[in-house]
Write a protein that holds these residues in place. Sequence first.
Motif, PDB file in Angstrom:
ATOM      1  N   PRO A   1      -8.739  -4.773  32.542  1.00  0.00           N
ATOM      2  CA  PRO A   1      -8.925  -4.343  31.147  1.00  0.00           C
ATOM      3  C   PRO A   1     -10.013  -3.283  30.947  1.00  0.00           C
ATOM      4  CG  PRO A   1      -9.864  -6.531  31.455  1.00  0.00           C
ATOM      5  CD  PRO A   1      -9.189  -6.166  32.742  1.00  0.00           C
ATOM      6  N   MET A   2     -11.056  -3.299  31.778  1.00  0.00           N
ATOM      7  CA  MET A   2     -12.174  -2.371  31.553  1.00  0.00           C
ATOM      8  C   MET A   2     -11.952  -1.012  32.228  1.00  0.00           C
ATOM      9  SD  MET A   2     -15.521  -4.822  31.788  1.00  0.00           S
ATOM     10  CE  MET A   2     -15.597  -6.394  30.942  1.00  0.00           C
TER      11      MET A   2
ATOM     12  N   PRO B   1     -15.425   6.694  30.577  1.00  0.00           N
ATOM     13  CA  PRO B   1     -14.847   7.959  31.061  1.00  0.00           C
ATOM     14  C   PRO B   1     -14.244   7.803  32.464  1.00  0.00           C
ATOM     15  CG  PRO B   1     -17.259   8.046  31.084  1.00  0.00           C
ATOM     16  CD  PRO B   1     -16.870   6.793  30.368  1.00  0.00           C
ATOM     17  N   MET B   2     -13.239   8.628  32.761  1.00  0.00           N
ATOM     18  CA  MET B   2     -12.459   8.446  33.982  1.00  0.00           C
ATOM     19  C   MET B   2     -13.267   8.514  35.291  1.00  0.00           C
ATOM     20  SD  MET B   2      -9.771   7.506  35.265  1.00  0.00           S
ATOM     21  CE  MET B   2      -9.454   7.369  36.998  1.00  0.00           C
TER      22      MET B   2
ATOM     23  N   THR C   1     -13.630   5.084  38.040  1.00  0.00           N
ATOM     24  CA  THR C   1     -13.313   4.944  39.471  1.00  0.00           C
ATOM     25  C   THR C   1     -14.478   4.322  40.226  1.00  0.00           C
ATOM     26  OG1 THR C   1     -11.935   6.920  39.292  1.00  0.00           O
ATOM     27  CG2 THR C   1     -12.487   6.186  41.518  1.00  0.00           C
ATOM     28  N   LEU C   2     -15.691   4.818  39.959  1.00  0.00           N
ATOM     29  CA  LEU C   2     -16.871   4.282  40.645  1.00  0.00           C
ATOM     30  C   LEU C   2     -17.129   2.837  40.252  1.00  0.00           C
ATOM     31  CD1 LEU C   2     -19.222   7.396  40.348  1.00  0.00           C
ATOM     32  CD2 LEU C   2     -18.159   6.518  42.443  1.00  0.00           C
ATOM     33  N   LEU C   3     -16.965   2.535  38.959  1.00  0.00           N
ATOM     34  CA  LEU C   3     -17.169   1.163  38.484  1.00  0.00           C
ATOM     35  C   LEU C   3     -16.133   0.226  39.095  1.00  0.00           C
ATOM     36  CD1 LEU C   3     -17.855   1.908  34.697  1.00  0.00           C
ATOM     37  CD2 LEU C   3     -19.526   1.061  36.352  1.00  0.00           C
ATOM     38  N   PHE C   4     -14.892   0.701  39.156  1.00  0.00           N
ATOM     39  CA  PHE C   4     -13.825  -0.115  39.750  1.00  0.00           C
ATOM     40  C   PHE C   4     -14.168  -0.457  41.199  1.00  0.00           C
ATOM     41  CE2 PHE C   4     -10.041  -0.706  42.289  1.00  0.00           C
ATOM     42  CZ  PHE C   4      -9.261  -1.561  41.527  1.00  0.00           C
TER      43      PHE C   4
ATOM     44  N   MET D   1     -23.020  -0.068  32.913  1.00  0.00           N
ATOM     45  CA  MET D   1     -22.082  -0.358  31.822  1.00  0.00           C
ATOM     46  C   MET D   1     -22.810  -0.831  30.564  1.00  0.00           C
ATOM     47  SD  MET D   1     -19.190  -2.330  34.010  1.00  0.00           S
ATOM     48  CE  MET D   1     -18.355  -3.095  32.625  1.00  0.00           C
ATOM     49  N   ALA D   2     -23.777  -1.736  30.745  1.00  0.00           N
ATOM     50  CA  ALA D   2     -24.531  -2.261  29.597  1.00  0.00           C
ATOM     51  C   ALA D   2     -25.304  -1.135  28.910  1.00  0.00           C
ATOM     52  CB  ALA D   2     -25.485  -3.352  30.057  1.00  0.00           C
TER      53      ALA D   2
END
Length: 317
Positions: free
Chosen positions: A259-260, A198-199, A203-206, A180-181
Amino acid sequence: MNGFPILTVLLAVPMLGAVGCLFADAKAARWVALGATLIDFAIGILLWATYRIGGPQWQFQEHLGLFGSFGWALGIDGIALMLIMLSVFLMPICILASWVSIEKRVPEYMAAFLLMETLMLGVFAAQDLFLFYIFFEAGLIPMYLIIGIWGGAERIYASYKFFLYTLLGSIVMLIAMLWMANHAGTTSIPALMAADFPMPAQTLLFLAFFASFAVKMPMWPVHTWLPDAHVQAPTAGSVILAGVLLKMGGYGFIRFSLPMFPQASAQLFWLIALLSSVAIVYTSLVALVQQDMKKLIAYSSVAHMAFVTFGLFAFNR
């Protein structure tokens, strides 16, 4: 309050108190710890009194650049303020609860508790992604020591289980934070909350953040460390575990996941709903048959936090 680093002072008081405790005898350490926690409680009341409702979202902001984009960045909104108040309110109670019951290595015990307070408050006040991660993970260390040294008969097993569960969940989150950074070009939490990821990445970040926050809350089925930790921890340790540490997972969902990664949060609602539903029913039934009061609190805490996750991801007021 303009220009005065009140949040830094809030973190510094228990930290200095912890150092002081290490150089004091048992009796003095108790008084130093109580004094430090009461000063922080007073600062918390000052924050509460001077917080402007309806003002800017982020208040009492402080920033000091350290290296690269990483910096000492603090600031709070209303949610962080509530959790800071909860923390500073509970800490003097925990010190008083340990006044007579803790007899061995009292200075180290009090120092561990004050260090824990610094790290908990840091989690809620941090506005830099990696500063948040440092506070979030470092909080494991004093709790691990509190359970492992001053806990019950099975304390070693419980402390290892607590440490490994929560650490393994957070390694995946660190990888996500690094991505993310790099992608957004900033480590500022307010800036990342406004970033548009991006979508597929969302999903992976979530899921990466979910791995850490779900263990911390704890959600079913990664809740099994909690009953052991609760039972073996000294009473004050159980209070902080149930009162503040479990809330860090919920705070993480509010601050990061929703939020992210809003689209991923909406798409994966079924996963949250499924796990939360099982937890509410299953752990409530398990709580019904407990004969140990601490285990009863532990299992009911899992059910309570499942209501929190269900509510957060229901996307309504």
